[in-house]
Design a protein around this motif. Structure first.
Motif, PDB file in Angstrom:
ATOM      1  N   ALA A  25       0.832  -1.208   0.000  1.00  0.00           N
ATOM      2  CA  ALA A  25       0.000   0.000   0.000  1.00  0.00           C
ATOM      3  C   ALA A  25       0.869   1.261   0.000  1.00  0.00           C
ATOM      4  N   LEU A  26       1.950   1.254   0.770  1.00  0.00           N
ATOM      5  CA  LEU A  26       2.836   2.418   0.805  1.00  0.00           C
ATOM      6  C   LEU A  26       3.510   2.645  -0.542  1.00  0.00           C
ATOM      7  N   VAL A  27       3.941   1.585  -1.191  1.00  0.00           N
ATOM      8  CA  VAL A  27       4.555   1.724  -2.513  1.00  0.00           C
ATOM      9  C   VAL A  27       3.531   2.258  -3.510  1.00  0.00           C
ATOM     10  N   TYR A  28       2.322   1.704  -3.483  1.00  0.00           N
ATOM     11  CA  TYR A  28       1.267   2.153  -4.394  1.00  0.00           C
ATOM     12  C   TYR A  28       0.945   3.630  -4.163  1.00  0.00           C
ATOM     13  N   LEU A  29       0.785   4.016  -2.908  1.00  0.00           N
ATOM     14  CA  LEU A  29       0.459   5.406  -2.609  1.00  0.00           C
ATOM     15  C   LEU A  29       1.605   6.345  -2.968  1.00  0.00           C
ATOM     16  N   SER A  30       2.851   5.909  -2.780  1.00  0.00           N
ATOM     17  CA  SER A  30       3.972   6.782  -3.134  1.00  0.00           C
ATOM     18  C   SER A  30       4.053   6.980  -4.650  1.00  0.00           C
ATOM     19  N   LEU A  31       3.628   5.988  -5.415  1.00  0.00           N
ATOM     20  CA  LEU A  31       3.611   6.148  -6.865  1.00  0.00           C
ATOM     21  C   LEU A  31       2.398   6.947  -7.342  1.00  0.00           C
ATOM     22  N   LEU A  32       1.319   6.868  -6.608  1.00  0.00           N
ATOM     23  CA  LEU A  32       0.098   7.562  -6.993  1.00  0.00           C
ATOM     24  C   LEU A  32       0.076   9.016  -6.514  1.00  0.00           C
ATOM     25  N   ALA A  33       0.795   9.318  -5.444  1.00  0.00           N
ATOM     26  CA  ALA A  33       0.754  10.651  -4.839  1.00  0.00           C
ATOM     27  C   ALA A  33       1.082  11.786  -5.803  1.00  0.00           C
ATOM     28  N   PRO A  34       2.122  11.683  -6.634  1.00  0.00           N
ATOM     29  CA  PRO A  34       2.397  12.805  -7.538  1.00  0.00           C
ATOM     30  C   PRO A  34       1.238  13.091  -8.495  1.00  0.00           C
ATOM     31  N   LEU A  35       0.528  12.072  -8.905  1.00  0.00           N
ATOM     32  CA  LEU A  35      -0.610  12.290  -9.800  1.00  0.00           C
ATOM     33  C   LEU A  35      -1.757  12.986  -9.081  1.00  0.00           C
ATOM     34  N   LEU A  36      -1.938  12.650  -7.818  1.00  0.00           N
ATOM     35  CA  LEU A  36      -3.019  13.264  -7.048  1.00  0.00           C
ATOM     36  C   LEU A  36      -2.689  14.681  -6.608  1.00  0.00           C
ATOM     37  N   GLU A  89      10.891  21.461 -12.428  1.00  0.00           N
ATOM     38  CA  GLU A  89      10.736  22.376 -11.311  1.00  0.00           C
ATOM     39  C   GLU A  89      10.585  21.591 -10.015  1.00  0.00           C
ATOM     40  N   VAL A  90      11.243  22.074  -8.977  1.00  0.00           N
ATOM     41  CA  VAL A  90      11.139  21.457  -7.662  1.00  0.00           C
ATOM     42  C   VAL A  90      10.140  22.270  -6.857  1.00  0.00           C
ATOM     43  N   GLU A  91       9.117  21.615  -6.367  1.00  0.00           N
ATOM     44  CA  GLU A  91       8.123  22.278  -5.549  1.00  0.00           C
ATOM     45  C   GLU A  91       8.565  22.190  -4.096  1.00  0.00           C
ATOM     46  N   PRO A  92       8.808  23.324  -3.441  1.00  0.00           N
ATOM     47  CA  PRO A  92       9.316  23.307  -2.067  1.00  0.00           C
ATOM     48  C   PRO A  92       8.401  22.562  -1.095  1.00  0.00           C
ATOM     49  N   LEU A  93       7.092  22.696  -1.241  1.00  0.00           N
ATOM     50  CA  LEU A  93       6.169  22.018  -0.328  1.00  0.00           C
ATOM     51  C   LEU A  93       6.274  20.501  -0.475  1.00  0.00           C
ATOM     52  N   SER A  94       6.269  20.010  -1.709  1.00  0.00           N
ATOM     53  CA  SER A  94       6.389  18.570  -1.940  1.00  0.00           C
ATOM     54  C   SER A  94       7.732  18.038  -1.466  1.00  0.00           C
ATOM     55  N   LEU A  95       8.790  18.799  -1.720  1.00  0.00           N
ATOM     56  CA  LEU A  95      10.118  18.393  -1.265  1.00  0.00           C
ATOM     57  C   LEU A  95      10.170  18.339   0.257  1.00  0.00           C
ATOM     58  N   GLY A  96       9.593  19.338   0.920  1.00  0.00           N
ATOM     59  CA  GLY A  96       9.564  19.361   2.385  1.00  0.00           C
ATOM     60  C   GLY A  96       8.786  18.191   2.963  1.00  0.00           C
ATOM     61  N   ILE A  97       7.645  17.885   2.348  1.00  0.00           N
ATOM     62  CA  ILE A  97       6.836  16.753   2.820  1.00  0.00           C
ATOM     63  C   ILE A  97       7.607  15.449   2.636  1.00  0.00           C
ATOM     64  N   THR A  98       8.269  15.299   1.495  1.00  0.00           N
ATOM     65  CA  THR A  98       9.052  14.086   1.242  1.00  0.00           C
ATOM     66  C   THR A  98      10.177  13.941   2.255  1.00  0.00           C
ATOM     67  N   ILE A  99      10.904  15.014   2.519  1.00  0.00           N
ATOM     68  CA  ILE A  99      11.990  14.969   3.494  1.00  0.00           C
ATOM     69  C   ILE A  99      11.452  14.638   4.877  1.00  0.00           C
ATOM     70  N   VAL A 101       8.701  12.970   5.674  1.00  0.00           N
ATOM     71  CA  VAL A 101       8.256  11.577   5.729  1.00  0.00           C
ATOM     72  C   VAL A 101       9.453  10.638   5.826  1.00  0.00           C
ATOM     73  N   ILE A 102      10.485  10.879   5.033  1.00  0.00           N
ATOM     74  CA  ILE A 102      11.668  10.018   5.077  1.00  0.00           C
ATOM     75  C   ILE A 102      12.367  10.131   6.428  1.00  0.00           C
ATOM     76  N   ALA A 103      12.522  11.347   6.939  1.00  0.00           N
ATOM     77  CA  ALA A 103      13.165  11.535   8.243  1.00  0.00           C
ATOM     78  C   ALA A 103      12.334  10.892   9.348  1.00  0.00           C
ATOM     79  N   GLY A 104      11.013  11.063   9.287  1.00  0.00           N
ATOM     80  CA  GLY A 104      10.144  10.446  10.294  1.00  0.00           C
ATOM     81  C   GLY A 104      10.232   8.933  10.262  1.00  0.00           C
ATOM     82  N   TYR A 105      10.254   8.364   9.082  1.00  0.00           N
ATOM     83  CA  TYR A 105      10.377   6.913   8.958  1.00  0.00           C
ATOM     84  C   TYR A 105      11.724   6.442   9.485  1.00  0.00           C
ATOM     85  N   PHE A 106      12.788   7.173   9.190  1.00  0.00           N
ATOM     86  CA  PHE A 106      14.122   6.815   9.666  1.00  0.00           C
ATOM     87  C   PHE A 106      14.181   6.853  11.197  1.00  0.00           C
ATOM     88  N   ILE A 107      13.640   7.899  11.800  1.00  0.00           N
ATOM     89  CA  ILE A 107      13.626   8.006  13.268  1.00  0.00           C
ATOM     90  C   ILE A 107      12.780   6.887  13.872  1.00  0.00           C
TER      91      ILE A 107
END
Length: 133
Positions: A25-36, A89-99, A101-107
């Motif tokens: 589910a996480l893999v599916y949602l991570s692939l679907l998120a940019p489209l949504l 183009e890099v969207e700062p909000l999307s980049l911040g959310i990605t960082i 989520v990754i940091a939260g998962y790592f912790i």
């Protein structure tokens, strides 16, 4: 002196199934998120289509033309691929959310691993080890 053989806890099949479904589910949602969250670059790049493009109009030399033809493309079928402009183009909000989520998962993984490591040490060597930390 008899030595006790350590037997780690065993995860049941149902638990493994739940783990696999959560990861899927996480893999599916991570692939679907940019489209949504805003579509694709292909949707934002509007191109005008000419009646009959030629390789010269598409700025393709003889070598490029030969490679397109090896892939089974004609100037008409290659035009959308050649003329599509990609948006990098890099969207700062999307980049911040990605960082975040990754940091939260790592912790989370560090905390869970530390707790499980301490449980294994306590099971293997007794509750006295690791209390001073």
């Amino acid at each position: 002196m008899s030595r006790n053989v350590y037997k780690p806890p065993v995860q049941k099949g149902f638990g493994q199934f739940i783990d696999a479904m959560v990861v899927l589910a996480l893999v599916y949602l991570s692939l679907l998120a940019p489209l949504l969250m805003g579509g694709t670059a292909a949707e934002s790049a509007a191109t005008e289509h000419k009646a009959k493009p030629t390789w010269e109009e598409l700025k393709q030399n003889d070598v490029m033309q030969a490679q397109w033809e090896k892939l089974g493309h004609t100037p008409e079928t290659a035009e959308p691929i050649v003329t599509k402009k990609f948006s990098y183009e890099v969207e700062p909000l999307s980049l911040g959310i990605t960082i975040a989520v990754i940091a939260g998962y790592f912790i989370f993984m560090l905390k869970m691993s530390d707790r499980e490591y301490r449980e294994v040490i306590n099971e293997r060597f007794g509750p006295r080890v690791g209390k001073g930390d």
